[in-house]
Design an enzyme around this catalytic site. Structure first.
Site, mmCIF file in Angstrom:
data_model
loop_
_atom_site.group_PDB
_atom_site.id
_atom_site.type_symbol
_atom_site.label_atom_id
_atom_site.label_comp_id
_atom_site.label_asym_id
_atom_site.label_seq_id
_atom_site.Cartn_x
_atom_site.Cartn_y
_atom_site.Cartn_z
ATOM 1 N N LYS A 34 0.209 -0.791 -0.076
ATOM 2 C CA LYS A 34 -0.147 -0.105 -0.263
ATOM 3 C C LYS A 34 0.686 1.451 0.064
ATOM 4 C CE LYS A 34 -2.765 -2.651 2.895
ATOM 5 N NZ LYS A 34 -3.473 -3.132 4.957
ATOM 6 N N ARG A 92 15.392 -9.630 4.108
ATOM 7 C CA ARG A 92 15.513 -9.306 3.278
ATOM 8 C C ARG A 92 14.584 -8.922 2.401
ATOM 9 N NH1 ARG A 92 16.807 -14.612 -0.096
ATOM 10 N NH2 ARG A 92 18.244 -14.675 1.215
ATOM 11 N N HIS A 112 25.443 -10.557 1.765
ATOM 12 C CA HIS A 112 24.401 -11.916 2.283
ATOM 13 C C HIS A 112 25.150 -12.102 2.903
ATOM 14 C CE1 HIS A 112 21.115 -15.291 2.702
ATOM 15 N NE2 HIS A 112 20.978 -15.695 1.883
HETATM 16 N N1 CP Z 1 20.972 -19.248 -0.291
HETATM 17 C C1 CP Z 1 20.164 -18.574 -0.403
HETATM 18 O O1 CP Z 1 19.818 -17.281 -0.106
HETATM 19 O O2 CP Z 1 18.854 -19.649 -0.842
HETATM 20 P P1 CP Z 1 17.258 -18.624 -0.368
HETATM 21 O O3 CP Z 1 17.109 -17.680 -1.736
HETATM 22 O O4 CP Z 1 16.618 -20.004 -0.833
HETATM 23 O O5 CP Z 1 17.157 -17.986 0.787
#
Ligand code: CP
Length: 304
Positions: free
Chosen positions: A80, A101, A129
């Site tokens: 929204k 994420r 990451h």
């Molecule tokens: N390795 C990893 O980040 O996998 P996903 O995208 O499934 O979380």
């Protein structure tokens, strides 16, 4: 209050401590099953995930805590128009720690500026990451018995591969690391990793297009997927997607104790025939991810 936005937020000795805790959890899981009783982890996934989200949730449940969150941004009020800042202000009223994420690079940093609880970067666009790196480091340590004096080949999409960027940042702080970058030029490692990480730390590295030529020297081969979701142009994706497909015959000239890693998901870049080869470590990486995320949750919540 500590966050984990980049792997460099932790010192090498802190990473060693996390690995030691994860190893202890593996040996003695019962000792940890109530450590997070009454604590809540929120998982806010604005981008798809299987491993990262479910391993965080499994990690918190294994520590006796609870989980809440969303796995699809369209089911949240961001659809929204709610900002990341406002979402985080709200969710930090409901939880003790947040794993997030987001497709935009830097979104977890913005979140950390507006949060009253620790923020964990569970992947931001093509940037970083760090919790995948924790899984990778435990896997390399377990397989090789050390995190120094190893030659690591990174193969595939090194441009958008956030797991590659974070693992190189981590390895830059260990001695005797040699990096071999294997990619087409269109998917080469970004300059900010080359200059700000590898050059700045005097890392030994080479770039090549040929996996076959460098295979014999590798201790670790880190395969990656060419990520369709990061391309602006579908023709470029189609042209590059099959650049590297690892098959059993390509391992003929590899070291007998090569460790093959992949953050997964895999599309076709590792033949399924390799899954039963003792050198395939990618499903061990998946298991290690949960243990390292358990250790990370304990650290960020300040629980011994
Ligand atoms: N390795 C990893 O980040 O996998 P996903 O995208 O499934 O979380």
């Amino acid at each position: 209050m500590r966050n984990l936005l980049s792997i460099t937020d932790f010192s090498v000795s802190e990473i060693d401590e996390l690995i030691a805790v994860a190893e202890d959890i593996i040996k003695n899981p019962e000792a940890y099953q109530e450590k997070c009783k009454h604590k809540k982890l929120a998982t806010l996934f604005f981008e798809p995930s299987t491993r990262t989200r479910l391993s965080f949730e499994s990690a918190m449940l294994s520590l006796g805590g609870n989980v809440l969150g969303f796995s699809d941004a369209n089911s949240s009020s961001s659809s929204k128009g709610e900002s990341v800042a406002d979402t985080i202000r709200v969710v930090s009223c409901y939880s003790d720690i947040i794993a997030m994420r987001h497709p935009k690079e830097g979104a977890p940093l913005v979140a950390s500026m507006h949060s009253s609880v620790p923020i964990i970067n569970a992947g931001d666009g093509g940037h970083n990451h760090p919790t995948q790196t924790l899984a990778d480091l435990l896997t390399i340590k377990t397989e090789k018995g050390r995190l120094d004096n190893i030659t690591v080949g990174f193969c595939g999409d090194l441009k958008f591969g956030r797991t590659v960027h974070s693992l190189i940042q981590a390895l830059a702080r260990y001695k005797g690391i040699k990096i071999v970058l294997i990619s087409p030029k269109e998917l080469a490692i970004p300059d900010y990793v080359k200059v700000d990480v590898m050059d700045k730390n005097n890392m030994c590295y080479e770039e090549t297009r040929s996996l076959e030529e460098v295979m014999p020297k590798l201790d670790v081969l880190y395969m990656t997927r060419v990520q369709k979701e990061r391309f602006f142009n579908e023709d470029d994706y189609i042209r590059l997607k099959d650049s590297y497909i690892l098959t059993l015959d390509k391992l003929d000239n590899a070291k007998k104790d090569l460790s093959i890693l992949h953050p997964l998901p895999r599309v076709n870049e590792i033949s399924v025939d390799i899954d039963s080869d003792p050198r395939a470590c990618y499903f061990k990486q998946v298991a290690n991810g949960r243990y390292m995320r358990m250790a990370l949750i304990l650290k960020l919540l300040g629980i011994k």
